[in-house]
Design an enzyme around this catalytic site. Structure first.
Site, short mmCIF file in Angstrom:
data_model
loop_
_atom_site.label_atom_id
_atom_site.label_comp_id
_atom_site.label_asym_id
_atom_site.label_seq_id
_atom_site.Cartn_x
_atom_site.Cartn_y
_atom_site.Cartn_z
N CYS A 162 -63.53 4.74 17.15
CA CYS A 162 -62.25 5.05 16.50
C CYS A 162 -61.23 5.48 17.56
CB CYS A 162 -62.49 6.17 15.49
SG CYS A 162 -60.98 6.84 14.81
N LYS B 176 -27.74 -13.24 -7.52
CA LYS B 176 -28.48 -11.98 -7.59
C LYS B 176 -28.04 -11.13 -6.41
CE LYS B 176 -32.94 -9.95 -8.23
NZ LYS B 176 -32.69 -8.90 -7.25
N ASP C 43 0.83 -1.22 0.00
CA ASP C 43 0.00 0.00 0.00
C ASP C 43 0.87 1.26 0.00
OD1 ASP C 43 -2.06 -1.74 0.13
OD2 ASP C 43 -2.72 -1.19 2.17
N ALA C 44 1.99 1.20 0.74
CA ALA C 44 2.84 2.39 0.87
C ALA C 44 3.39 2.82 -0.49
CB ALA C 44 3.99 2.12 1.84
N GLU C 45 3.70 1.84 -1.34
CA GLU C 45 4.25 2.15 -2.66
C GLU C 45 3.16 2.80 -3.53
OE1 GLU C 45 7.01 2.46 -3.86
OE2 GLU C 45 6.74 2.38 -6.03
#
Ligand code: 5U1
Length: 674
Positions: free
Chosen positions: A409, A117, A35-37
């Site tokens: 209600c 899927k 990653d550093a490169e």
């Protein structure tokens, strides 16, 4: 400052390298450098671009995140519609799909490309001459939201296709998803920061893609899998499998789980293997997709509405879980329907925590024998709403008790009635009940009711929410100054609305009856009631038997009308409306006489008439006892045709029905007394 050729060459090399390593890391999942490169090369490119801004291109790896936060998303029309898939839940439905395909293609057996899927968000990516220019959500299939800036932050989406022979333009279709691992990490972060948790990876992916600030999307670690294209490739490809290989060559992630299988046995075998493998996959999937492998056959098979006939989604069975019904609450909907809702001990099922599930109506509660305190099976599939499947009486505790709908209600205390042969019980106070307010007002003001111009849905919402209006009678107390405070209503429109409300005070009896919003009373019944009773006093006094004397009024409609007028709250509102000055010519509602030439005849109106509006023509016919219907059939007596009459005119000719123009209609209307 223009850059020296050596700088340009360095920029090109850095970009090519970064693109390659991005592809190895995010698409192939096979990083080749530390990653550093990668970070070192990235920073070098950023430094050069900062010094030579003219070298920056939209496809440069530094340009994934860079767009400023947006205020909203523009709409994008898809060049080719984004289709949806028909679903199969049972093996039988897969058999039926294969049978239809084989019959349509005239073959004994067909090969299918099978793939998972993904449970994510479908998007369309448009590349022009190999460069990503637009990324959009599916939306309604015809157009979606422009989320280009957000999609550019997804590393598995190439900003530039990995080919020298890119098509002039191509739409790549696929799914944006979040890995289960990234989802867990995101929710842990959300929890730490006291933010809202996401229910499942699909919701997290959707929420991340709809961020107005692309910098937030960039932190969410979204992935993308391509599974097709919109339109054609301009590339010689014979099968879907070849198309997937080609998309992989262009730099897209395509699923490793794809496989070509033979016939139904192959499809069902693949389904069983994926069912077994599902939990071990890094992404959520909610089923598998089968597509006829041969691309030429796709054209032969075509589409039904918006779904292709050449593909089907075979969905995994819904997940089920056990939980306890802690209570049954009652909701009152906007039409007054009372719905029992199970309040559940929270349970994780089908990717979400379920706490409530609708029980639809009282009969359903009885049929499933669900009692408060019961242990029940709850089911949830994909994005379908959760349901209570059944109770387990063997686990029923002694304190469990039955549920009954209230007789009044729960929102307004008015009577609750269930009409004969209807499963739904309703609050009868349509004009008064707060749960039904917005609906009642919208209907009252609508064109065929009191026709209050300018009283649209938005204004009704604001009036109710600000408690300026509770019943239709309150409309007549509004002042322009009250209305001018509402967002979106300038002083002039407030004045116009007050004038429109004032104008609506002069109406007809039938419009007034229709405006009351009595269940099962549409315009035609309102007209019949107005004609038959002639006055509000007589209508309100009519019992169920008397109401059934009116032509076309049966027991259900009669009960509905009697229930409405039997409710004192509704009668109060009617009295308030009259007190506010709403007037209708009751006496004018005389019954049409059988002497009119149009009496008892059935008319269809089509095309624009030169002088009369459609409403006026209808009104005159109905006032004289004619029936006006929407479609031409053998029962039609006359078709009145104006300009550009369309297919109804053709059908009338075919059936030999008399066709009149406006002059012919007017003559006929004058031809007898009313
Ligand atoms: N894997 C996959 N998902 N999915 C969704 N393939 C696929 N194909 C689709 C859709 C809507 O549509 C094409 C068949 C048009």
């Amino acid at each position: 400052m223009s850059a020296a050729p050596a700088i340009v060459a360095r920029v090109n090399r850095l970009r090519a390298s970064l693109e390659e390593h991005n592809y190895n890391y995010y698409v192939l999942d096979r990083p080749e450098i530390p990653d550093a490169e990668y970070d070192r090369m990235f920073r070098e490119l950023q430094d050069i671009e900062r010094e030579y801004p003219r070298l920056v291109t939209p496809a440069s790896p530094t340009q994934r995140v860079g767009a400023a936060p947006a205020s909203g998303f523009a709409q994008v029309t898809h060049r080719t519609p984004m289709l949806s898939l028909n679903n199969a839940f049972e093996d039988d439905e897969v058999f039926a799909f294969d049978r239809r395909v084989c019959e349509a293609l005239g073959r004994a057996a067909v090969d299918y490309a099978a793939e998972p899927k993904f449970d994510g968000l479908a998007v369309s990516l448009t590349y022009e001459r190999g460069v990503l220019v637009t990324g959009a959500t599916r939306g309604d299939g015809a157009s979606g939201e422009d989320v280009t800036a957000n999609l550019r932050t997804v590393h598995a989406i190439p900003l530039r296709l990995r080919t020298q022979e890119a098509p002039e333009v191509i739409d790549v279709r696929g799914e944006v998803v979040m890995t289960k691992a990234n989802f867990e990490r995101l929710n842990a972060r959300q929890r730490e920061q006291g933010e809202r948790l996401f229910a499942n990876p699909r919701n997290a992916a959707a929420g991340s893609l709809r961020q107005l600030d692309p910098r937030i999307t960039a932190t969410r670690g979204l992935s993308f899998f391509a599974y097709g294209i919109g339109g054609t490739t301009g590339h010689p490809l014979a099968t879907h499998a070849e198309l997937m290989d080609w998309l992989a060559e262009l730099g897209f992630s395509v699923t490793h789980e794809r496989q070509v299988v033979q016939g139904v046995d192959g499809m069902l075998d693949y389904f069983r293997r994926m069912t077994e493998k599902r939990a071990r996959l890094p992404f959520d999937i909610d089923g598998v997709v089968y597509k006829v492998n041969e691309l030429a056959a796709h054209n032969t098979l075509g589409f039904v509405s918006r779904a292709p006939r050449f593909a089907i989604a075979h969905k995994f069975a819904a997940e089920e879980a056990l939980t306890v019904v802690e209570d049954i609450a009652v909701q009152v909907g906007r039409t007054g329907a009372l719905t029992p809702v199970a309040c559940l001990k929270p349970v994780f099922v089908g990717g979400v925590t379920v706490t409530h599930a609708t029980l639809h109506n009282e009969d359903e509660v009885v049929r499933k024998d669900i009692r408060i305190g019961d242990t029940v099976v709850v089911r949830r599939a994909g994005d379908v709403i959760p349901e209570v499947v059944r109770s387990l009486p063997e686990l029923r505790p002694a304190h469990a008790h039955s549920f009954a709908l209230p007789q009044h209600c729960p929102v307004c205390g008015s009577d609750v009635r269930k009409l004969e042969d209807e499963a739904i019980a309703r609050c009868v106070a349509g004009l008064y009940c707060p749960a039904q307010r917005k609906q009642a007002l919208r209907h009252f003001a609508s064109r065929h009711a009191l026709d209050i111009e300018g009283l649209g849905d938005k204004t009704v919402e604001l009036l109710v929410e600000r408690e300026l209006v509770r019943t239709p009678a309150d409309l007549y107390q509004l002042k322009a100054a009250d209305l001018a405070q509402l967002e979106g209503l300038a002083e002039k429109s407030a004045g116009n609305l007050v004038a429109a409300i004032e104008k609506s005070k002069h109406t007809t009896f039938e419009r007034f009856i229709y405006a009351l919003g009595i269940r099962n009373v549409g315009e035609a019944t309102a007209r019949d009631l107005a004609r038959y009773f002639g006055s509000m006093e007589r209508l309100q006094a009519a019992d169920v038997e008397a109401l059934q004397e009116v032509p076309d009024v049966g027991p259900v409609v009669a009960q509905s009308i009697a229930g409405f007028f039997g409710e004192p709250h509704n009668r109060d509102v009617i009295a308030q409306l009259t007190a506010a000055g709403v007037r209708f010519a009751e006496a004018a509602a005389g019954r049409p006489r059988a002497t009119s030439a149009v009496y008892g005849k059935t008319f269809v109106l089509t095309g624009a008439l030169p002088h009369l509006t459609r409403d006026e023509a209808q009104q005159r016919l109905r006032d004289r006892g004619a029936k006006v219907t929407g479609s031409v059939s053998k029962k039609t007596d006359f078709v009145v045709a104006g300009a550009d009459p369309g297919s109804k005119h053709d059908k009338a000719r075919e059936l030999g029905i008399t066709i009149l123009d406006e002059a012919g209609l007017l003559k006929l209307l004058e031809g007898g007394g009313t």
